[in-house]
Design a protein around this motif. Sequence first.
Motif, PDB file in Angstrom:
ATOM      1  N   UNK A 191       0.947  -1.364   0.199  1.00  0.00           N
ATOM      2  CA  UNK A 191       0.001   0.088   0.069  1.00  0.00           C
ATOM      3  C   UNK A 191       0.953   1.289  -0.136  1.00  0.00           C
ATOM      4  N   UNK A 192       1.498   1.597  -1.242  1.00  0.00           N
ATOM      5  CA  UNK A 192       2.351   2.681  -1.158  1.00  0.00           C
ATOM      6  C   UNK A 192       1.614   4.034  -1.540  1.00  0.00           C
ATOM      7  N   UNK A 193       2.204   5.247  -1.564  1.00  0.00           N
ATOM      8  CA  UNK A 193       1.404   6.387  -1.493  1.00  0.00           C
ATOM      9  C   UNK A 193       2.362   7.058  -2.672  1.00  0.00           C
ATOM     10  N   UNK A 194       1.581   8.032  -3.655  1.00  0.00           N
ATOM     11  CA  UNK A 194       2.400   8.756  -4.630  1.00  0.00           C
ATOM     12  C   UNK A 194       3.024   9.800  -3.797  1.00  0.00           C
ATOM     13  N   UNK A 195       4.055  10.244  -4.224  1.00  0.00           N
ATOM     14  CA  UNK A 195       4.471  11.583  -3.712  1.00  0.00           C
ATOM     15  C   UNK A 195       5.644  12.236  -4.798  1.00  0.00           C
ATOM     16  N   UNK A 196       5.757  13.508  -4.431  1.00  0.00           N
ATOM     17  CA  UNK A 196       6.420  14.634  -5.268  1.00  0.00           C
ATOM     18  C   UNK A 196       7.569  14.862  -4.547  1.00  0.00           C
ATOM     19  N   UNK A 197       9.086  14.857  -5.009  1.00  0.00           N
ATOM     20  CA  UNK A 197      10.051  15.061  -4.392  1.00  0.00           C
ATOM     21  C   UNK A 197      10.800  16.240  -4.953  1.00  0.00           C
ATOM     22  N   UNK A 198      11.154  17.355  -4.444  1.00  0.00           N
ATOM     23  CA  UNK A 198      11.905  18.453  -5.074  1.00  0.00           C
ATOM     24  C   UNK A 198      13.405  17.863  -5.235  1.00  0.00           C
TER      25      UNK A 198
END
Length: 121
Positions: free
Chosen positions: A12-19
Amino acid sequence: MATGLLDGEPLTPFPAGIDLATGSEKWRGEKTYRALMDGAGPATVRIAGRRPDGTKTDQLLEVSSGKLRADMPPGLGSVNCVHDQNRTLVCAHAFAVVAVDPATGQLLWVLKEARSARRRR
């Protein structure tokens, strides 16, 4: 900005945005069971899977913010799609090719071929 699926609970991962400049997390989406994430254009990613309540999800998210751009048209949850490097997401299944606007989720066109019309080689 880089996007990806970060480990949450098992499967159960989650999407993420990384700078990329700072390495800091800029946004985090909802946990998605058996999540799949694919690029859907220069500023869009597609995330498909199941929400924690068990309902299916197939969405187009904005890369920079993680905000929902649109839901994918119904029935494309298990269909692979490729961005045409211009402005269309082209999805292919066994007997159909479908075009979707990655900014709006709008179905642009569908090409279907009847199974009986196919020639065996």
